[in-house]
Enzyme design. Structure first.
Site, mmCIF file in Angstrom:
data_model
loop_
_atom_site.group_PDB
_atom_site.id
_atom_site.type_symbol
_atom_site.label_atom_id
_atom_site.label_comp_id
_atom_site.label_asym_id
_atom_site.label_seq_id
_atom_site.Cartn_x
_atom_site.Cartn_y
_atom_site.Cartn_z
ATOM 1 N N GLU A 23 -10.296 -19.194 -5.424
ATOM 2 C CA GLU A 23 -10.200 -19.252 -3.970
ATOM 3 C C GLU A 23 -11.583 -19.217 -3.359
ATOM 4 O OE1 GLU A 23 -5.712 -17.475 -3.212
ATOM 5 O OE2 GLU A 23 -7.435 -16.225 -2.684
ATOM 6 N N ARG A 38 -13.775 -18.064 4.998
ATOM 7 C CA ARG A 38 -12.673 -18.402 5.898
ATOM 8 C C ARG A 38 -13.090 -18.547 7.354
ATOM 9 N NH1 ARG A 38 -7.582 -14.736 3.697
ATOM 10 N NH2 ARG A 38 -7.042 -16.107 1.961
ATOM 11 N N ARG A 79 -13.140 -10.773 5.295
ATOM 12 C CA ARG A 79 -12.555 -10.442 3.989
ATOM 13 C C ARG A 79 -12.646 -11.600 3.003
ATOM 14 N NH1 ARG A 79 -7.417 -11.399 1.832
ATOM 15 N NH2 ARG A 79 -6.642 -12.177 3.837
ATOM 16 N N ALA A 98 0.832 -1.215 0.000
ATOM 17 C CA ALA A 98 0.000 0.000 0.000
ATOM 18 C C ALA A 98 0.857 1.253 0.000
ATOM 19 C CB ALA A 98 -0.931 -0.009 1.210
ATOM 20 N N HIS A 115 -6.925 -17.284 9.513
ATOM 21 C CA HIS A 115 -6.758 -18.158 8.353
ATOM 22 C C HIS A 115 -6.848 -19.597 8.831
ATOM 23 C CE1 HIS A 115 -5.316 -19.920 4.651
ATOM 24 N NE2 HIS A 115 -5.299 -18.712 4.087
ATOM 25 N N HIS A 146 -4.702 -13.716 10.937
ATOM 26 C CA HIS A 146 -4.175 -13.488 9.589
ATOM 27 C C HIS A 146 -4.403 -12.076 9.075
ATOM 28 C CE1 HIS A 146 -2.926 -14.539 5.551
ATOM 29 N NE2 HIS A 146 -4.105 -14.222 5.044
ATOM 30 N N GLN A 194 0.370 -15.190 -0.567
ATOM 31 C CA GLN A 194 0.639 -16.277 -1.505
ATOM 32 C C GLN A 194 -0.338 -16.304 -2.672
ATOM 33 O OE1 GLN A 194 0.905 -20.047 0.540
ATOM 34 N NE2 GLN A 194 2.401 -19.284 2.016
ATOM 35 N N GLY A 195 -1.631 -16.144 -2.381
ATOM 36 C CA GLY A 195 -2.639 -16.380 -3.408
ATOM 37 C C GLY A 195 -2.527 -15.449 -4.598
#
Length: 527
Positions: free
Chosen positions: A118, A283, A377, A20, A237, A342, A51-52
């Site tokens: 995902e 999640r 999220r 950011a 997570h 996470h 990672q994703g």
């Protein structure tokens, strides 16, 4: 007051050197900007560990509107509709920025993005790099571009601990630069301050976040009087790799997108009976399912063997490396996993341009609360939010009338003694461990009123006993207080916030939480 060690930022001042902050700096070019980074660029930022990839509706048949609907569904009823629509609409342009600056996104033979899937997404829309290396690759490309940009000055090895205020606005930051013996305070003045210093996952004993990400950004903003949004919503997570490492390495959600399943140590697959999307449920649902298995005495594993087999080595090199470093061979062994703190959906409340309630302060990345994530999220929306708001803040600041010289400020206050010995800072370590245990045990995946009240009392005791240690620790206890107080106030379960004493979702609470530190302290005083 006159401060001995005073520096003037060129143009805007950005606190934090994750995606950011650096994206904002690049978007401000060629306007001058100073970026503060506690560590060398690329280390210590959560962005590099992602990672994703980046969620963006850039595939055939997909749309920004569909992406926004998925975001709202995952956010459990309190995502800002306009925010979701506008952010997803900007996604394609921001992806092109990253590509133009050198990010080697996976592409097919025709140059189209190869998109991953995902949890809770209705389409393949995760723009990725080498399967699970998106965060690292994006940061390497961004850092290289920053180094090539003469208008960006990066100051490494310096940590912001307080916002400086004068004349009713934020006028810079107070920092500490760690030397051989002393931690010297420094005041850095700026006409526009951007806080991009990360979330608070490290407040928990089991986390996927870097050690420096422990609520410092939200804490210093709250202590300066900023309005905080949705602090109770912490995302755990579901599949951190259980190695005993701190932080815990992550087994990306993309593995479940490929078809990996969750089983316990009896070989039982438990997610299909809990949610129709099974392992690809939101999640919070998967994290609670794993948590309850563990609470019942079971062990939980992510089994990639049937769906990936040897292909995991090339398709997910980061996960493979994490596993092998822990003595696990994911080709033949199931991967032991556990929920871990996470991502923080809450943070400093900002408007659509990234402006906080404090004049002169903008906030982006995980330190902010934009309304995009609601109570939970959607996977891979974090990097998207970082780049969208980094660009918006740059545009907003760039539109301000230039100031050729910084006039003196009157009334700046900072009461901490200078030259505080580093040995005193080290006394903070036990207090940090104690705070992280309190948050994990009492303000974690599942909560109740008794535990939250106990947590608030414990945090108050830790804060009082550590009062003379560091401002950094006070930022941590401030953020912890806000999370626990808001969790106690919200008497329902929604998304990442689950109350065992109020397990149902209530229409009464179908709104964001807004809270000041004064309100959080009032709740704490009654605990």
């Amino acid at each position: 007051m006159t401060f001995d060690n005073t520096l003037n930022a060129d143009g805007a001042l950005i606190v934090g050197a994750g995606l950011a902050g650096l994206f904002c700096a690049l978007k401000l070019a060629p306007r001058p900007v100073t970026v503060l980074s506690p560590k060398p660029l690329g280390s210590g930022a959560s962005s590099a560990w992602a990672q994703g990839g980046v969620a963006a509706a850039v595939g055939t048949g997909d749309s920004a509107h569909a992406h926004a609907l998925d975001t709202e569904m995952a956010g459990a009823g309190i995502v800002d509709h306009g925010t979701a629509e506008s952010v997803t609409a900007e996604a394609a342009a921001r992806i092109e920025d990253l590509a133009r600056w050198g990010t080697p996104f996976d592409r097919d033979d025709f140059g189209n993005y190869e998109l991953g899937r995902e949890a809770a997404h209705s389409a393949n829309r995760i723009v990725k790099v080498e399967g699970d290396r998106a965060g690292w690759a994006i940061m390497q490309a961004i850092i290289a571009q920053v180094r090539r940009t003469p208008s960006i000055r990066v100051v490494e090895g310096i940590t912001a601990v307080d916002l400086a205020r004068a004349d009713g606005r934020v006028v810079g930051v107070f920092c500490r630069k760690l030397g051989d013996r002393y931690v010297e305070p420094v005041f850095i003045r700026a006409r526009a301050t951007v806080l991009a210093a990360g979330g608070l996952g490290g407040l928990y004993a089991v986390t996927t976040n870097p050690p420096s990400v422990r609520g410092h950004a939200m804490g210093m903003a709250a202590r300066a009087g900023a309005l905080i949004g949705d602090p109770e919503f912490v995302q755990f997570h579901p599949t951190a790799i259980l190695t005993g490492s701190d932080p815990a390495p992550l087994a990306t959600e993309a593995l479940r997108g490929e078809g990996a399943i969750l089983v316990n140590d009896l070989g039982e697959r438990f997610m299909p009976s809990i949610h129709p999307d099974a392992e690809l449920a939101p999640r919070d649902i998967v994290a609670r399912a794993n948590f309850r298995q563990i609470q019942a005495g079971r062990k939980v594993f992510l089994d990639t063997r049937r769906i990936l087999g040897e292909r995991i080595v090339a398709a997910f090199p980061t996960v493979t490396r994490y596993c092998r470093e822990a003595g696990i061979d994911p080709v033949v062994d199931p991967i032991p996993v556990t929920p871990a703190a996470h991502f923080h959906m809450g943070g400093v409340q900002v408007d659509g341009t990234g402006r906080s309630s404090l004049p002169g302060l903008w906030v982006c990345g995980e330190a902010s609360c934009t309304g995009l994530h609601g109570a939970n999220r959607l996977a891979s929306n974090s990097l998207l939010e970082a780049i969208v708001y980094g660009a918006r803040i740059a545009e907003d600041i760039g539109g301000l009338e230039p100031v050729r010289a910084l006039a003196p400020f009157d009334g700046i206050e900072w009461n901490e003694a200078k030259g505080e010995e580093a040995e005193q800072v080290l006394r903070n370590l036990k207090a940090v461990r104690d705070l992280r245990r309190v948050m994990t045990n009492l303000v974690g995946v599942e909560r109740d009123a008794h535990g939250l009240r106990q947590a608030l009392r414990n945090i108050a005791d830790l804060e009082a006993n550590a009062e003379r240690v560091t401002r950094a620790y006070l930022n941590m206890t401030t953020s912890a207080t806000l999370v626990a107080a808001a969790a106690l106030k919200r008497t329902e379960s929604r998304g990442g916030h689950f109350r065992t004493d109020y397990p149902e979702t209530s229409e009464t609470w179908e709104h964001h939480t807004t809270m000041t530190l004064a309100e959080a302290h009032a709740i704490r005083a009654e605990a």
